[in-house]
Motif scaffolding. Structure first.
Motif, PDB file in Angstrom:
ATOM      1  N   ILE A   1     117.101  -6.587 -19.148  1.00 27.25           N
ATOM      2  CA  ILE A   1     117.647  -5.426 -19.859  1.00 27.25           C
ATOM      3  C   ILE A   1     117.299  -4.138 -19.120  1.00 27.25           C
ATOM      4  N   GLU A   2     116.085  -4.061 -18.639  1.00 23.81           N
ATOM      5  CA  GLU A   2     115.666  -2.869 -17.885  1.00 23.81           C
ATOM      6  C   GLU A   2     116.539  -2.674 -16.643  1.00 23.81           C
ATOM      7  N   ASN A   3     116.939  -3.790 -16.009  1.00 24.61           N
ATOM      8  CA  ASN A   3     117.713  -3.701 -14.764  1.00 24.61           C
ATOM      9  C   ASN A   3     119.150  -3.244 -14.969  1.00 24.61           C
ATOM     10  N   ILE A   4     119.626  -3.218 -16.224  1.00 26.73           N
ATOM     11  CA  ILE A   4     121.005  -2.746 -16.465  1.00 26.73           C
ATOM     12  C   ILE A   4     121.007  -1.398 -17.187  1.00 26.73           C
ATOM     13  N   LYS A   5     119.881  -0.709 -17.219  1.00 25.24           N
ATOM     14  CA  LYS A   5     119.773   0.537 -17.976  1.00 25.24           C
ATOM     15  C   LYS A   5     120.803   1.575 -17.526  1.00 25.24           C
ATOM     16  N   GLU A   6     121.185   1.564 -16.245  1.00 23.59           N
ATOM     17  CA  GLU A   6     122.137   2.580 -15.767  1.00 23.59           C
ATOM     18  C   GLU A   6     123.501   2.454 -16.438  1.00 23.59           C
ATOM     19  N   PHE A   7     123.800   1.280 -17.007  1.00 21.75           N
ATOM     20  CA  PHE A   7     125.084   1.071 -17.672  1.00 21.75           C
ATOM     21  C   PHE A   7     125.005   1.296 -19.182  1.00 21.75           C
ATOM     22  N   LEU A   8     123.813   1.612 -19.696  1.00 17.83           N
ATOM     23  CA  LEU A   8     123.609   1.707 -21.141  1.00 17.83           C
ATOM     24  C   LEU A   8     123.558   3.148 -21.611  1.00 17.83           C
ATOM     25  N   HIS A   9     123.877   3.328 -22.884  1.00 14.12           N
ATOM     26  CA  HIS A   9     123.741   4.641 -23.531  1.00 14.12           C
ATOM     27  C   HIS A   9     122.778   4.479 -24.702  1.00 14.12           C
ATOM     28  N   ASP A  10     123.299   4.278 -25.877  1.00 12.71           N
ATOM     29  CA  ASP A  10     122.415   4.097 -27.036  1.00 12.71           C
ATOM     30  C   ASP A  10     122.642   2.756 -27.710  1.00 12.71           C
ATOM     31  N   GLU A  11     123.084   1.766 -26.911  1.00 16.15           N
ATOM     32  CA  GLU A  11     123.396   0.458 -27.495  1.00 16.15           C
ATOM     33  C   GLU A  11     122.144  -0.205 -28.077  1.00 16.15           C
ATOM     34  N   ASN A  12     122.340  -0.859 -29.178  1.00 13.87           N
ATOM     35  CA  ASN A  12     121.270  -1.651 -29.794  1.00 13.87           C
ATOM     36  C   ASN A  12     121.448  -3.095 -29.325  1.00 13.87           C
ATOM     37  N   LEU A  13     120.646  -3.544 -28.382  1.00 16.41           N
ATOM     38  CA  LEU A  13     120.823  -4.846 -27.759  1.00 16.41           C
ATOM     39  C   LEU A  13     120.104  -5.926 -28.565  1.00 16.41           C
ATOM     40  N   GLU A  14     120.815  -7.017 -28.791  1.00 14.49           N
ATOM     41  CA  GLU A  14     120.246  -8.130 -29.556  1.00 14.49           C
ATOM     42  C   GLU A  14     120.295  -9.388 -28.698  1.00 14.49           C
ATOM     43  N   ILE A  15     119.120  -9.920 -28.376  1.00 14.47           N
ATOM     44  CA  ILE A  15     119.021 -11.131 -27.564  1.00 14.47           C
ATOM     45  C   ILE A  15     119.348 -12.343 -28.424  1.00 14.47           C
ATOM     46  N   MET A  16     120.319 -13.124 -27.960  1.00 15.52           N
ATOM     47  CA  MET A  16     120.747 -14.301 -28.719  1.00 15.52           C
ATOM     48  C   MET A  16     120.193 -15.600 -28.139  1.00 15.52           C
ATOM     49  N   SER A  17     120.157 -15.704 -26.815  1.00 18.82           N
ATOM     50  CA  SER A  17     119.686 -16.926 -26.160  1.00 18.82           C
ATOM     51  C   SER A  17     119.557 -16.626 -24.662  1.00 18.82           C
ATOM     52  N   GLY A  18     119.496 -17.663 -23.859  1.00 16.94           N
ATOM     53  CA  GLY A  18     119.390 -17.485 -22.412  1.00 16.94           C
ATOM     54  C   GLY A  18     119.381 -18.834 -21.715  1.00 16.94           C
ATOM     55  N   LYS A  19     119.229 -18.794 -20.411  1.00 17.47           N
ATOM     56  CA  LYS A  19     119.184 -20.041 -19.642  1.00 17.47           C
ATOM     57  C   LYS A  19     118.333 -19.838 -18.399  1.00 17.47           C
ATOM     58  N   VAL A  20     117.534 -20.838 -18.081  1.00 15.37           N
ATOM     59  CA  VAL A  20     116.713 -20.844 -16.869  1.00 15.37           C
ATOM     60  C   VAL A  20     117.298 -21.837 -15.878  1.00 15.37           C
ATOM     61  N   GLY A  21     117.417 -21.427 -14.652  1.00 19.70           N
ATOM     62  CA  GLY A  21     117.871 -22.323 -13.595  1.00 19.70           C
ATOM     63  C   GLY A  21     117.026 -22.133 -12.353  1.00 19.70           C
ATOM     64  N   PHE A  22     117.039 -23.150 -11.490  1.00 16.84           N
ATOM     65  CA  PHE A  22     116.265 -23.070 -10.248  1.00 16.84           C
ATOM     66  C   PHE A  22     117.214 -23.247  -9.073  1.00 16.84           C
ATOM     67  N   ARG A  23     117.184 -22.284  -8.185  1.00 19.53           N
ATOM     68  CA  ARG A  23     118.067 -22.309  -7.027  1.00 19.53           C
ATOM     69  C   ARG A  23     117.262 -22.522  -5.770  1.00 19.53           C
ATOM     70  N   SER A  24     117.900 -23.173  -4.817  1.00 21.45           N
ATOM     71  CA  SER A  24     117.239 -23.460  -3.541  1.00 21.45           C
ATOM     72  C   SER A  24     117.688 -22.449  -2.492  1.00 21.45           C
ATOM     73  N   TYR A  25     116.714 -21.884  -1.781  1.00 21.62           N
ATOM     74  CA  TYR A  25     116.972 -20.944  -0.700  1.00 21.62           C
ATOM     75  C   TYR A  25     116.309 -21.430   0.580  1.00 21.62           C
ATOM     76  N   SER A  26     116.951 -21.157   1.710  1.00 21.42           N
ATOM     77  CA  SER A  26     116.288 -21.351   3.000  1.00 21.42           C
ATOM     78  C   SER A  26     115.574 -20.054   3.368  1.00 21.42           C
ATOM     79  N   ASN A  27     114.699 -20.115   4.376  1.00 26.36           N
ATOM     80  CA  ASN A  27     113.942 -18.910   4.704  1.00 26.36           C
ATOM     81  C   ASN A  27     114.755 -17.873   5.475  1.00 26.36           C
TER      82      ASN A  27
END
Length: 611
Positions: free
Chosen positions: A492-518
């Motif tokens: 939420i903090e990372n999208i603050k530039e797009f927000l005004h006075d919205e009341n944000l309500e967290i409903m759910s989410g998802k965790v995933g693991f991605r593979s990266y090379s160096n």
């Protein structure tokens, strides 16, 4: 890439750039058929036709029309054509109508124009019925040097040598030879001495035949040449066996795109997934963004990201009828702003100040894409098959799974897993990391029609679920699969530039693991014999500019892994590359092939004198 300066003169397309007609006759169809498209026989299984001078595409459409009419079961046509003068698609349609060709080629032409690429150097693929067109935009000499294919037939159809001598000179013909099979046949309208000399000097056997409404023209047969290759360690030996049955480990976007691409080659494909359904891994988010890195020009990672992004967008449009809405990217730091400023002339990015609009970008539904590709592939998908290991005997793979019986008789094995692929790789210098990413699902709060991406990103509202996805965290150290409150708050903090006075309500989410090379590139290609590399390339520190030994034949194990957070772009190219390696088809540019080659990490160490 230049824009063609073209007019209609005497009812025939005329190039003001070369002061010459696209056709040397008022009967363009008969001319093309006589010189090129009816002057050879299709190979039994796979024919590769290459062309210098795509022009208005008449040779291609005539070849395609003949192929569709004559083709037998399991026959494929690859057509690779080079063009450095871009004709706008509306102009192409106008030319066909003026010439009276439009109705004859309407279906093929409109399919082609629907997915016509922008005026940008690159190799662009079109999918037709058992036919693959690779349209190569850019300087022919440079592109021929940077591509790897072996043509059965060549159409040399540049403008007349007197008008366009560069297209017929010895340097170009040498590169034609490099990309030709033994006994490849050259077809051309010309009988110019400069061309004959160039062909003879590159070991082509010349034959003079009657020309189309002219005294003579030439054809030529390639008798072979030996070419030095200082990058041979990046080559993949051709398979010497027939391929009937292929196993893919992993049913995410990498596995699904490979399964679809292989299904077009008429082989049996089995896909093995350790979870009990699709969408449990990183490819299972409710939404995602198809976009590109914006780096400074000529940075290979940035160029590769642009290429995979555009080709993935074109693929999804061609195969899945996806309609890109576009994506907005924002520069949120001085470094990013410098990159944006450096790319202001890039046709893929409509940049204004700190904002870039990528019209080919899209908010996608990952689960739907994976599911549809697997359905279209008609692959057999095995759920709750946790892969453990393989054995390879008598040129066949036998696969071992946890609590399942062994399955055998596979000609090819492909790793297309996510982060857990690290458990199955034993290469010393191939460094992979598993990166945790958490997306947050909010009650809809912003009616954005385009995906917005800055420090964080916001997808448009998912109407089916009545949720809006933002994300995503990036954590190399944490392997916790549970949702974390702090990650939601950071998203939420990372999208603050797009927000005004919205009341944000967290409903759910998802965790995933991605593979990266160096080095942040995906790893795509065939497994390699590490002992062979250590023995044969140990002197690369001193011999890096000399011709190198060709890698030995190795087990037909292939990788499409380490796609990171942009898998829905790079996995599409990964599938195309693996199909090309397995079936000896035209490949993408060598700069990219070398950057994603599995052995690149070891090669870098050897070039530094380390091992």
């Amino acid at each position: 890439m230049k824009k063609a300066n073209i007019i209609i003169k005497n009812n025939t397309p005329f190039s003001l750039d070369f002061d010459d007609y696209y056709f040397n006759s008022s009967d363009g169809l008969s001319e093309s058929e006589f010189i090129y498209t009816n002057a050879f026989e299709f190979q039994a299984k796979q024919t590769i036709v290459a062309e210098l001078g795509f022009g208005i595409g008449l040779n291609f459409f005539l070849t395609l029309k003949r192929f569709v009419k004559e083709k037998k079961e399991n026959q494929r046509l690859f057509y690779i054509s080079f063009e450095n003068f871009y004709i706008e698609k509306d102009k192409l349609r106008e030319i066909y109508k003026n010439l009276g060709f439009y109705e004859e080629f309407k279906d093929f032409l409109e399919q082609f124009l629907k997915f016509y690429p922008p005026c940008k150097d690159g190799v662009y693929r079109f999918y037709f019925q058992d036919c693959f067109l690779d349209l190569v935009f850019g300087n022919a000499k440079e592109k021929l040097q940077n591509l790897d294919f072996k043509a059965d037939y060549w159409y040399l159809d540049g403008f007349a040598p007197a008008k366009n001598q560069e297209m017929f000179n010895e340097d170009i013909i040498n590169k034609v030879a490099r990309n030709s099979k033994i006994n490849a046949k050259v077809l051309t309208f010309s009988s110019a001495s400069v061309l004959k000399k160039a062909l003879i000097n590159n070991n082509f056997q010349i034959q003079k035949i009657k020309g189309f409404r002219k005294r003579e023209m030439i054809q030529a047969i390639f008798n072979g040449l030996n070419f030095e290759d200082k990058f041979a360690y990046f080559n993949t030996p051709c398979l010497k066996k027939s391929v009937q049955k292929i196993a893919i480990i992993g049913a995410g976007i990498a596995g699904a795109s490979i399964a679809y691409e292989l299904s077009l080659r008429n082989v049996q494909v089995d896909v093995f997934e350790k979870e009990n359904s699709l969408g449990k891994g990183a490819s299972g988010n409710i939404n995602g963004i198809l976009s590109s890195l914006i780096l400074k020009p000529d940075v290979v990672l940035g160029e590769f990201s642009q290429y995979t992004f555009l080709e993935a967008s074109r693929f999804y449009r061609q195969i899945l009828n996806l309609n890109p809405q576009g994506v907005y990217e924002f520069a949120h730091s001085e470094l990013m702003q410098e990159r944006f400023d450096s790319q202001k002339n890039n046709i893929l990015f409509e940049i204004t100040n700190n904002q870039a609009f990528l019209k080919d970008g899209a908010c996608i539904k990952p689960q739907d894409i994976v599911k549809t590709l697997l359905q279209k592939s008609k692959a057999r998908v095995f759920f709750e098959y946790e892969f453990l290991n393989y054995s390879y005997e008598n040129e066949k793979f036998s696969l071992q799974f946890s609590h399942k019986k062994n399955l055998k008789d596979y000609d090819i094995l492909i790793y297309a897993q996510g982060a857990d692929v690290r458990k199955f790789l034993e290469y010393k210098y191939m460094k992979l990391s598993s990166v945790r990413g958490q997306c947050t699902h909010l009650k809809p709060f912003l009616k954005n029609t385009h995906a917005l991406s800055s420090k964080g990103y916001i997808c448009p509202i998912n109407d089916e679920l009545n949720l809006q996805l933002i994300g995503a965290s990036y954590d190399r150290l944490n392997q916790n699969a549970r949702l974390l409150k702090n990650d939601d708050l950071q998203n939420i903090e990372n999208i603050k530039e797009f927000l005004h006075d919205e009341n944000l309500e967290i409903m759910s989410g998802k965790v995933g693991f991605r593979s990266y090379s160096n080095d942040r590139f995906a790893i795509i290609g065939q497994a390699y014999d590490e002992d062979f590399y250590l023995q044969n390339y140990k002197a690369l520190l001193w011999h890096k500019n000399k011709s190198q030994a060709t890698p030995n034949d190795f087990i037909p194990l292939y990788f499409s892994i380490a796609h990171g957070s942009r898998a829905f772009a790079s996995a599409i190219i990964g599938a195309r590359i693996l199909s090309a390696l397995i079936f000896d088809e035209p490949k993408i540019e060598k700069d990219f092939l070398h950057a994603i080659h599995p052995a690149r990490f070891l090669i870098r160490m050897l070039k530094k004198g380390k091992k």
